[in-house]
Write a protein that holds these residues in place. Structure first.
Motif, PDB file in Angstrom:
ATOM      1  N   HIS A  87       0.802   3.871  -2.366  1.00 44.12           N
ATOM      2  CA  HIS A  87       0.668   5.230  -1.572  1.00 44.12           C
ATOM      3  C   HIS A  87       1.049   6.619  -3.472  1.00 44.12           C
ATOM      4  O   HIS A  87       0.988   7.743  -3.546  1.00 44.12           O
ATOM      5  CB  HIS A  87       0.486   5.989  -0.630  1.00 44.12           C
ATOM      6  CG  HIS A  87      -0.999   5.390  -0.358  1.00 44.12           C
ATOM      7  ND1 HIS A  87      -0.975   4.959   1.314  1.00 44.12           N
ATOM      8  CD2 HIS A  87      -2.097   4.616  -0.737  1.00 44.12           C
ATOM      9  CE1 HIS A  87      -1.775   3.985   1.674  1.00 44.12           C
ATOM     10  NE2 HIS A  87      -2.537   4.240   0.721  1.00 44.12           N
TER      11      HIS A  87
ATOM     12  N   PHE B 254      -9.857   2.521  -3.331  1.00 43.63           N
ATOM     13  CA  PHE B 254      -9.383   2.202  -2.451  1.00 43.63           C
ATOM     14  C   PHE B 254     -10.480   1.012  -2.212  1.00 43.63           C
ATOM     15  O   PHE B 254     -11.333   0.522  -2.482  1.00 43.63           O
ATOM     16  CB  PHE B 254      -9.811   2.805  -1.153  1.00 43.63           C
ATOM     17  CG  PHE B 254      -9.026   4.252  -1.735  1.00 43.63           C
ATOM     18  CD1 PHE B 254      -7.573   4.759  -1.443  1.00 43.63           C
ATOM     19  CD2 PHE B 254     -10.330   5.312  -2.256  1.00 43.63           C
ATOM     20  CE1 PHE B 254      -7.272   5.827  -1.835  1.00 43.63           C
ATOM     21  CE2 PHE B 254      -9.411   6.681  -2.653  1.00 43.63           C
ATOM     22  CZ  PHE B 254      -8.526   7.207  -1.910  1.00 43.63           C
TER      23      PHE B 254
ATOM     24  N   SER C 155       0.706  -0.975  -0.146  1.00 43.38           N
ATOM     25  CA  SER C 155      -0.035  -0.491   0.189  1.00 43.38           C
ATOM     26  C   SER C 155       0.603   1.148  -0.046  1.00 43.38           C
ATOM     27  O   SER C 155       0.595   2.293  -0.822  1.00 43.38           O
ATOM     28  CB  SER C 155      -1.072  -0.005   0.787  1.00 43.38           C
ATOM     29  OG  SER C 155      -2.273  -0.554   1.107  1.00 43.38           O
TER      30      SER C 155
ATOM     31  N   ASP D 187      -6.054  -0.640  -4.494  1.00 45.79           N
ATOM     32  CA  ASP D 187      -5.206  -1.549  -3.714  1.00 45.79           C
ATOM     33  C   ASP D 187      -6.883  -2.086  -2.429  1.00 45.79           C
ATOM     34  O   ASP D 187      -7.387  -1.522  -2.068  1.00 45.79           O
ATOM     35  CB  ASP D 187      -5.597   0.077  -2.290  1.00 45.79           C
ATOM     36  CG  ASP D 187      -4.306  -0.287  -1.514  1.00 45.79           C
ATOM     37  OD1 ASP D 187      -4.059  -1.979  -1.118  1.00 45.79           O
ATOM     38  OD2 ASP D 187      -4.261   0.191  -0.619  1.00 45.79           O
ATOM     39  N   GLU D 188      -6.094  -3.107  -2.918  1.00 45.82           N
ATOM     40  CA  GLU D 188      -7.128  -4.223  -2.906  1.00 45.82           C
ATOM     41  C   GLU D 188      -8.550  -3.982  -3.517  1.00 45.82           C
ATOM     42  O   GLU D 188      -9.697  -4.119  -2.313  1.00 45.82           O
ATOM     43  CB  GLU D 188      -6.821  -4.603  -0.854  1.00 45.82           C
ATOM     44  CG  GLU D 188      -5.909  -5.136  -0.912  1.00 45.82           C
ATOM     45  CD  GLU D 188      -5.509  -6.630  -0.753  1.00 45.82           C
ATOM     46  OE1 GLU D 188      -6.405  -7.261  -1.306  1.00 45.82           O
ATOM     47  OE2 GLU D 188      -4.388  -7.179  -0.407  1.00 45.82           O
TER      48      GLU D 188
END
Lengths: 218, 803
Positions: free
Chosen positions: A50, A90, A46, A164-165
């Motif tokens: 980011h 997200f 992550s 992200d996932e």
């Protein structure tokens, strides 16, 4: 080359000491390419995402997006790049609760002054959001919320989509549908996609896979 | 048993740990409660001090109980006058007063005093000897310490007497005369029991007159209304503070839902948990009350000199300038703090007692929860407005006035979130840019969390507008009234009756118009009034403005066919223009006009000079108003003609300036309380914004991620507070004007007996609006700066998968 991370390092400090999360990470992503980033929990996936999005800065190393050195930009400069070139999905959806589904979808495109009603209509139709356009996020299921998040991320036609996932909070069936829709739209818009995931199934659907372990790519 | 005690202590520790982890909430809670208690107990401390002063004055001097004989010329009374009156059968008792080293010395004669010996700590065996003893002065410890410092201790015995009024020392008349180096008297108290046959005062001592106790007996009632006003302000301030407490408690309970659920899951019985939460709140409220009482003492001590000046200026009532720690006010502070916390906690405790074990523990549910029941609140607000309307139509009395104000304030506060939501929705609909669209949508979402603070701001601003309108209307009317009443350029006051004729003749020879100012005490329609005789002429005709009048009012008054009454008397006797008024010893006459008479508690009747002399043939004019273009020349010429000294003349401007000075101080306390209330509301907003700030992060992080900088988000947060403050001010404006109307048209009439016209003061409202916006901006500045400088890591945590 669309995205290039060169010798990126990042460490976090807390009361217990300093933890190096990323050590000398270098990788790249071409336009239209899809990439899966896998690794154990706490491996720095992550954080890497980011940093790639300009949401965070590396302690050392550089991040290039197109011709821009993202990591050398000011806060305002990075915000402008995020608005115009990057879409982010997200795990927790992070929709804006005060806006309707339609307003959420249009939000980033309007910010980037790239609102294309036809494109929005296409996204809404593809992601089966027509019946929910005037609802607020709280009235949607998890799968529906994630579809709104994907539509929002792609509404400004970003050059780079970071996820992200994206299906981490969804059941297997819904996750499959969401992934299909995302890949289809990425393909339509020509965006590059970098997905952080634990799922081998999702990783297998990407053109390239990188594994992060102990803060370094393997 | 031991196991249960263990459970209790462990549970209490778990509950208290919340405050350790959330110190800001603890500060909000304690500060809110302390501020609320401080303003309430501060006002109560002032009231208690004032009442104690009145009681002490009444007990030591018998003020308000007996008529008094005073010299007509305002000078002193001789011992011969006193002896003459006693010999003629008048039951009177001498009083001498004077100031020594800043202390008011009062000498009474215990043998003739109508109320007997004052309430003093005298031995029961021979109290009279003790009072008369070897030069004993009675006073409070503070007064005696002052006299001791002044070196008086060697000459007299100083004895403590808490019942004596502050700043006053009481003793035998002989002792006081010695200390003041005097042999005359100031006044004679007239016993209520008098012989049936006694000669008239005018036949024994024509230079003396009886001052009836009516004005004094009104004092209690008049000051009561002033104290009721202060109490209402204290209560309003407390309500504003309570909004903070309610907000803090609401947030605390919502954030602890998870903990409470876990505690129950771990085996803490529900009843015990509820009791422990109640105990925790009680302990905190006691701590907050303690802080508030200390703060209240500071507030009261700071305001007390102005209150004392107000009471002196408005009613001539004396009160101590120092504050005592009286149990009645600090106990009331404790009581209201605990009651307030209980009220604010009650529904939360009910929730704890009825919360299903598996209820959602989502902390952000709090802000949305507050928004629930909005329809019910709006309906309740409408009901309160309707109730206020009904009360306006059918109710009367001071309490009705306050009830109307309460209904208006509470109704407006309850309606506020709904109104703001509608406005924000409209602005969202008309917004063109995406950021402004989101801004208003986000503002709507914040309203539930901010509503309590915004309600507090609404109450504070509207109270400010209401009071500012009342005070400024009063001021404008008062200045106009002074211009009417003090039309003469010069005023002459004579010391003796024998000067009157010569001075009047000289004035008539040199001045444009001479207006004798005659006055006597009498009864009209069975009510004690002051009767004024006037020489009807152009000055009265051109300057006096009436609240109601017949077409030929002044001509009828001049012909002795009508009279003029002041508003106080008209309201008290429930009469108006055209109604008959019977003066003692005269035939009924119709009212030709009703005149406003601000600042005078007494009823007043005005008749022509001729009628006045017909009723009081022995009366002599000792005061004159004089119209002249050249005051200095006139003073010189009258001085040459009659030998009258320059000090007998008073310039009109001097009187006006003095009256205005008295007026200006009158409302200093109200203004101070208003500003404090606004400050508390600003604090409420700050605390709400700070507590909301953490919950805002998940809402703002996606917007930041989408491309708005932290600096922009911070600016927007500040802008939101400003926009809300402006909206609240715009809503407070009509509410404040409604409050002003209630103050002027209902409460003032009930409390003081006169109705004031209402004026509008846009400049002042604008100033108040700026103050409110500044309060909002200051409150939002810190949270906005925190957001603008928030580390990206804090925002990124929102996106962490395992949060």
């Amino acid at each position: 080359m669309l995205l290039a991370l060169n010798s990126v390092a990042k460490a976090f400090s807390d009361e217990t000491g300093t933890v190096a999360v990323l050590r000398d990470v270098s990788c790249s992503l071409d336009a239209g390419e899809t990439l899966a980033l896998t690794g154990e929990s706490g491996s720095g996936k992550s954080t890497l995402l980011h940093i790639a999005a300009g949401l965070d800065l590396p302690d050392s190393g550089t991040v290039m997006l197109d011709a821009d050195t993202l990591s050398a930009q000011t806060d305002a400069g990075r915000a402008a790049l995020r608005r115009g070139k990057i879409g982010f999905v997200f795990q927790q959806f992070n929709l804006i609760p005060s806006l309707t589904v339609r307003a959420n979808v249009e939000f980033q495109a309007r910010l980037a002054r790239k609102l294309d009603p036809d494109h929005i209509a296409h996204l809404v139709a593809e992601l089966k959001l027509e019946p929910h356009q005037h609802k607020y996020p709280e009235a949607l299921s998890g799968g529906q919320q994630q579809r709104v998040a994907i539509a929002r991320a792609l509404a400004a036609r970003p050059r780079l989509l970071l996820a992200d996932e994206p299906t981490g909070n969804l059941d297997e069936n819904t996750a499959g549908n969401v992934l299909n829709a995302m890949l289809s739209l990425v393909n339509d818009t020509g965006a590059a996609l970098m997905v952080v995931t634990h799922s081998a199934t999702i990783a297998a659907r990407m053109e390239r896979r990188l594994h992060l372990s102990g803060g370094a790519l393997t | 048993m031991t196991a249960m005690r263990g459970i209790s202590s462990m549970t209490l520790l778990a509950l208290l740990s919340h405050w350790r982890r959330n110190p800001l909430q603890l500060v909000t809670f304690m500060t809110g409660l302390a501020l609320a208690t401080a303003l309430w107990s501060g006002v109560q401390a002032i009231n208690a001090e004032a009442r104690a002063s009145y009681q002490a004055a009444a007990a030591t001097l018998g003020e308000g109980q007996f008529d008094q004989i005073v010299a007509r010329d305002g000078n002193t009374i001789t011992l011969q006058d006193f002896v003459g009156l006693r010999r003629a059968g008048w039951q009177v008792s001498p009083v001498v007063e004077g100031e020594l080293h800043g202390v008011r010395l009062v000498g009474v004669d215990p043998l003739t005093s109508p109320g007997g010996l004052p309430d003093l700590p005298l031995g029961s065996s021979a109290p009279l000897q003790e009072f008369l003893g070897d030069g004993v002065l009675f006073g409070t410890a503070e007064t005696l310490a002052h006299l001791q410092d002044a070196g008086l201790a060697g000459h007299v015995v100083l004895q403590r007497a808490p019942s004596v009024a502050p700043g006053m020392a009481l003793g035998d008349i002989g002792l006081i005369q010695t200390l003041l180096d005097r042999d005359d008297l100031d006044r004679l108290r007239v016993s209520a029991d008098q012989p049936l046959r006694r000669p008239a005062l005018s036949s024994i001592a024509p230079h003396l007159r009886v001052q009836e106790t009516i004005q004094r007996s009104d004092l209690g009632q008049m000051t009561d209304s002033f104290h009721l006003n202060l109490t209402a302000f204290g209560l309003l301030s407390f309500a504003v503070g309570l909004f903070i407490v309610h907000g803090a408690i609401g947030l605390t309970f919502e954030q602890r839902r998870g903990t409470l659920r876990t505690l129950r899951a771990l085996g803490v019985p529900l009843r015990r948990l509820t009791v422990l939460v109640a105990i925790e709140m009680l302990c905190l409220s006691i701590l907050g009350a303690l802080l508030g009482i200390v703060l209240g003492y500071v507030v009261a001590a700071a305001l007390l000199p102005d209150v004392a000046a107000t009471l002196r200026g408005l009613y001539g009532a004396s009160m101590s300038g120092t504050l005592s720690l009286r149990p009645e006010w600090w106990l009331s502070g404790f009581a209201i703090a605990i009651v307030g916390t209980t009220v604010a906690t009650a529904d939360k405790l009910w929730q704890v007692a009825h919360m299903p074990l598996l209820a959602s523990a989502h902390p952000r549910a709090w802000s949305m929860k507050v928004g629930q029941g909005a329809t019910l609140r709006s309906l309740f607000a409408v009901a309160l407005f309707l109730g206020a309307l009904v009360l306006m139509r059918v109710g009367d009395g001071l309490l009705t006035g306050f009830a109307i104000q309460g209904a208006l304030l509470l109704g407006a506060a309850l309606a506020l979130p709904a109104v703001l939501s509608v406005v924000a929705k409209a602005l969202q609909g008309s917004a063109h840019g995406v950021v402004s669209h989101w801004f208003w949508a986000d503002t709507r979402q914040q309203l539930p969390g901010l509503s309590l603070a915004l309600m507090a701001l609404l109450l504070a601003v509207s109270a400010n507008i209401g009071v500012a309108t009342m005070v400024s209307s009063f001021r404008l009317t008062f200045i106009d009234f002074l211009d009417q009443r003090l039309a003469s350029e010069l005023y002459v006051a004579l010391e003796t009756d024998d000067q009157s004729a010569a001075v009047e003749a000289s004035l008539l020879a040199h001045a444009g118009e001479v207006l004798p100012l005659l006055s006597a005490d009498t009864q009209a329609n069975g009510i004690r009034v002051e009767l004024d005789g006037v020489r009807v002429g152009p000055t009265y005709r051109e300057n006096w403005q009436f609240l109601g009048q017949s077409d030929t009012a002044w001509s009828d008054v001049a012909d002795g066919k009508a009279l003029i009454v002041n508003e106080q008397f008209a309201r008290r006797a429930d009469i108006w223009v055209g109604d008959p008024v019977t003066l003692r010893g005269a035939d009924p006459l119709p009212i030709g006009a009703v005149v406003a008479d601000y600042g005078n508690p007494r009823g007043q009747v005005v008749v022509s000079e001729a009628l006045f002399f017909a009723l009081f043939p022995d009366a002599v004019a000792l005061r004159f108003g004089v119209r002249t273009d050249a005051p200095d020349v006139l003073i010189d010429r009258v001085g040459q003609d009659t030998g009258l000294s320059r000090s007998a003349f008073t310039d009109q401007a001097e009187i006006k300036a003095f009256s205005l000075r008295v007026f200006e101080r009158t409302f200093t306390v109200t203004a101070a309380l208003n500003i404090l209330t606004l400050g508390v509301a600003g604090f409420a907003m700050l605390m709400s914004l700070l507590t909301l700030a953490d919950m805002r992060v998940p809402q703002l992080a996606p917007v930041w991620a989408a491309g708005l900088t932290r600096r922009t988000l911070g600016r927007l947060e500040l802008l939101r507070a400003l926009a809300l403050a402006v909206l609240v001010f715009l809503l407070a404006l009509p509410l404040g004007l409604a409050l002003a109307w209630v103050l002027l048209a209902i409460i003032n009439v009930e409390a003081f007996g006169w109705r004031l016209p209402m004026f509008l003061f846009p400049g002042q409202y604008l100033q108040l609006g700026l103050l409110a916006v500044m309060a909002g901006a200051l409150a939002a500045l810190w949270p906005a700066l925190r957001l603008a400088r928030m580390a990206p890591g804090t925002l990124l945590k929102v996106f962490a998968n395992d949060r």
